[in-house]
Design an enzyme around this catalytic site. Structure first.
Site, PDB file in Angstrom:
ATOM      1  N   ASP A  98       0.685  -1.453   0.052  1.00  0.00           N
ATOM      2  CA  ASP A  98      -0.363   0.166  -0.380  1.00  0.00           C
ATOM      3  C   ASP A  98       0.850   1.401   0.175  1.00  0.00           C
ATOM      4  O   ASP A  98       1.831   1.158   0.609  1.00  0.00           O
ATOM      5  CB  ASP A  98      -0.833   0.029   1.019  1.00  0.00           C
TER       6      ASP A  98
HETATM    7  C1  GLC Z   1      -3.980   4.001  -0.277  1.00  0.00           C
HETATM    8  C2  GLC Z   1      -5.393   2.998   0.307  1.00  0.00           C
HETATM    9  C3  GLC Z   1      -5.691   1.851  -0.695  1.00  0.00           C
HETATM   10  C4  GLC Z   1      -5.056   2.289  -2.716  1.00  0.00           C
HETATM   11  C5  GLC Z   1      -3.860   3.377  -2.357  1.00  0.00           C
HETATM   12  C6  GLC Z   1      -3.018   3.765  -3.190  1.00  0.00           C
HETATM   13  O1  GLC Z   1      -3.557   4.504   0.640  1.00  0.00           O
HETATM   14  O2  GLC Z   1      -5.199   2.436   0.717  1.00  0.00           O
HETATM   15  O3  GLC Z   1      -6.761   1.527  -0.407  1.00  0.00           O
HETATM   16  O4  GLC Z   1      -5.219   1.406  -2.745  1.00  0.00           O
HETATM   17  O5  GLC Z   1      -3.471   4.122  -1.192  1.00  0.00           O
HETATM   18  O6  GLC Z   1      -4.049   4.847  -3.771  1.00  0.00           O
END
Ligand code: GLC
Length: 714
Positions: free
Chosen positions: A257
């Site tokens: 993430d």
């Molecule tokens: C965010 C979220 C995740 C998302 C990623 C990219 O913090 O936790 O669900 O896909 O970053 O945007």
């Protein structure tokens, strides 16, 4: 030698680490802004993946840089959060879950993939599969609701929808099942907080949707930000390597993430970026999203002997293999080569309207205040969500523009010839109440009042936990004023509740005539709501989450175990509160339509089963109402006596039937007896001899379910 092995032999360490790096290209950064311009790095081959770049032209230009100006010409992988639509916003996933229709779930994913791939994107960070039973947590809006069976069905549908039949096709996106695993039960519903659940709950509730995604062939997974009992998911060897790659045989890509690898330092398990990078690589994380830990940390980790080149090569091979499966090497410009035609966009908006209508859950309809009378002449449409087009998108709305959304007011004005008067009354979460008097005037002489209340889109989704789960701001004062005025004039009040979670509003439900949970219905919100409240479409949504009466009841969900002293109002020393009943405000699966249904003649056979058998469950349904409507029938089981205490209800299936007034029909569901397996005391799947209840009905309200008992033989 094949292309990947040739590249492996040619790549420098910096180019390998570039393939393990995904950085934001600066569109809608979804987390702390860390990386700057990526152009030079792309030409140098030290960035291999981008997220949040929007538009076919910018994507094509970056791809051209990578393919034509870098030394090895490895194509870029472009990812984006296509969660419930890209430019065309469908209902938020929690609202889609309320349709209880896997075909819908798959279709909206397929359409979203087409729309995003037309911009050159090849990966979506979806589906989000976190089972959520604590509405304080804002991310309930993004997922399948409270039940793992629904999560499993949604996982399968969404993976097939996003990826399509051929991952190399111009309209296919690599799906990323997220957030692996057990993110929903964050402590106190507080975003990003530590998670501490039993191994049994992890295995029975939170893992199954991800197992279903892997079984459906999901291309990638994303670990959760959170730690699970002290082990951050981004560094969780047992769950990423042993369970996911070992036991489930997942050989796809694991992408962190946003900055999650770097945040292993904040978790307190890594002293520096090199240690963080080593922990993540050792756990099997292939792509580092936005922390730059792999590019900056792994060379140091190598020098310290914390990781090996072989581990890096394994990760690089998985990333290159995914790019090859996506067809990026064969034709890096295949996605985004041809813009979509207007007809495709039109069909998509019609789909959005149909799905939005089906996502609406009619929670209450006292004295059949709905549907509105066809000849209604004067309507008051009031409240802070009445003309809030942009809010209808909900959180994670991709690149859906505010202008393209249809508000409740716009939808009703388009659908009705009536005199429709509007006033916001109060802000969504401001303290001002000066607008209430004008709104009350607008309600005067109205034949019906549509009262639009709830949350702003930003109040659910990521980083949106709420400790108070009622209406924000001064909406309660406003609603009480409108309801009081309406009561004195006998005017029916139809409440539309917009939220990313089940709000705690027992006072509102008690006083309103009709209440619709609208979630965030997407771009066609106003038209879909008009379709339902005018009766063109009968509401068919069913709530995928239990609605609590009080925050103190949380977590409140139907699949609880009985405990040793089940609630008994006549016995003080039993499982209950002094101040609220155990019963929810609305049970999982609750939802009304414009018909009225009765169930009868539940048949289950065979009654004596072994693991190899499949149960057939049939129930007759009659529409004894005056209007055509769709009914959803749920199939639950309850294992009354087992080596471990079993939930009082487990969802094992659901089906639908459309019936005209006076119509009768039969819903038939199949249940393989092997589905009656559960995790025994040793957490290994077991099928035990003994009686099992088969329960069928319109919701998880046990008192309305038809019950038959079967006997299992092993
Ligand atoms: C965010 C979220 C995740 C998302 C990623 C990219 O913090 O936790 O669900 O896909 O970053 O945007």
């Amino acid at each position: 030698m094949d292309r990947i092995e040739t590249l492996m032999g040619e790549m420098t360490l910096a180019e390998k680490l570039g393939q393990l790096t995904m950085t934001a290209a600066g569109y809608a950064v979804t987390g702390p802004i860390i990386a700057g311009d990526s152009t030079e790095a792309i030409k140098a081959g030290t960035i291999g993946n981008l997220l949040n770049l929007v538009g076919a032209e910018p994507v094509r230009e970056m791809q051209r840089l990578a393919v034509q100006e870098s030394r090895l010409g490895i194509p870029l992988l472009f990812g984006f959060d296509v969660i419930h639509g890209y430019r065309t916003a469908f209902p938020v996933p929690l609202g889609e879950a309320a349709t209880f229709d896997p075909q819908v779930w798959s279709l909206t994913a397929r359409e979203s993939a087409r729309e995003a791939a037309a911009d050159g994107l090849a990966m979506t960070f979806a589906p989000m599969l976190d089972v959520a039973r604590d509405p304080r947590w804002g991310r309930s809006a993004e997922g399948p609701g409270e039940d793992p069976f629904v999560g499993m069905r949604m996982a399968q549908a969404k993976v097939l929808g996003y990826q399509g039949p051929d991952l190399a096709a111009a309209d296919a996106l690599a799906a990323v099942a997220k957030h692996y695993v057990g993110y929903g039960p964050v402590t106190a519903g507080r975003e990003y907080a530590s998670v501490d659940i039993s191994e049994r709950t992890l295995r029975e509730v939170h893992l199954p949707p991800f197992e279903a995604a892997v079984a459906a062939g999901v291309a990638a997974l994303m670990p959760a930000f959170t730690d699970l009992a002290g082990l951050p998911m981004t560094a969780h060897v047992a769950l990423l390597q042993d369970w996911l790659r070992g036991r489930l045989g997942f050989d796809g890509v694991i992408i962190s993430d946003y900055n999650a690898i770097g945040e292993l330092r904040q978790h307190g398990v890594a002293a520096d970026l090199a240690e963080a990078a080593a922990l993540a690589l050792n756990a099997g994380v292939d792509i580092d999203m936005m922390s730059d830990a792999y590019r900056r940390g792994l060379p140091i980790a190598l020098a310290r002997g914390l990781v090996t080149v072989a581990q890096i090569d394994r990760a690089v091979r998985r990333v290159l293999t995914l790019k090859q499966r996506l067809g990026l090497f064969d034709d890096p410009y295949r996605r985004g080569a041809a813009p979509e035609d207007a007809a495709a966009v039109g069909r998509r908006r019609q789909l959005a309207r149909d799905v939005a209508a089906r996502s609406l859950v009619l929670l209450k309809n006292h004295r059949a205040a709905l549907p509105l009378a066809a000849g209604v002449r004067r309507l008051a449409v009031v409240g802070p969500l009445a003309d809030a087009a942009a809010e209808m998108r909900g959180p994670w709305c991709g690149v859906a523009e505010a202008e393209g959304q249809v508000s409740v007011l716009a939808g009703l004005r388009a659908a009705l010839a009536a005199d429709i008067r509007y006033a916001p009354g109060v802000d969504i979460d401001g303290e001002g109440m000066t607008g209430i008097e004008h709104a009350l005037e607008v309600c005067t002489d109205a034949e019906a009042i549509v009262l639009c209340l709830g949350e702003a889109a930003r109040m659910s989704g990521e980083a949106a936990s709420r400790a108070h789960l009622g209406l924000p701001g001064r909406q309660r004062e406003f609603a009480e004023a409108v309801l009081g005025r309406a009561r004195s004039s006998g005017t029916p009040v139809i409440v539309l509740l917009f939220s990313g979670r089940p709000l705690i509003v027992p006072w509102l439900v008690e006083k309103a005539g009709s209440v619709i949970a609208a979630w965030f219905p997407g771009c066609e919100a106003g038209n879909a709501i008009a379709d339902v409240i005018t009766g063109r479409v009968s509401p068919s949504g069913r709530t995928p989450v239990t609605w609590a009466r009080a925050a103190g009841q949380i977590p409140l969900y139907f699949g609880q175990r009985p405990g040793g002293r089940p609630a008994n109002p006549n016995d003080h020393f039993t499982g209950k509160y002094l101040d609220v009943p155990n019963e929810p405000l609305f049970h999982f699966g609750h939802g009304l339509g414009y018909g009225r249904f009765t169930l009868s003649n539940l048949q289950v056979w065979p009654r004596r089963v072994t693991a190899a058998d499949t149960l057939t469950v049939r129930v007759d349904v009659s529409n004894v109402g005056e209007r055509a409507a769709e009914e959803t029938i749920f199939l639950f089981t309850h294992d009354k006596l087992a080596q471990v205490a079993r939930p009082v209800l487990e969802l094992k299936g659901f089906g639908k039937i459309d019936l005209q007034p006076g119509g009768r029909g039969t819903v038939e569901l199949q249940l393989p007896a092997s589905e009656l397996r559960f995790l025994g005391a040793g957490l290994e799947p077991v099928l035990e001899a003994g009686e099992v209840e088969i329960l069928v009905g319109p919701s998880a309200q046990r008192s309305v379910l038809l019950v038959e008992i079967i006997r299992v033989f092993v």
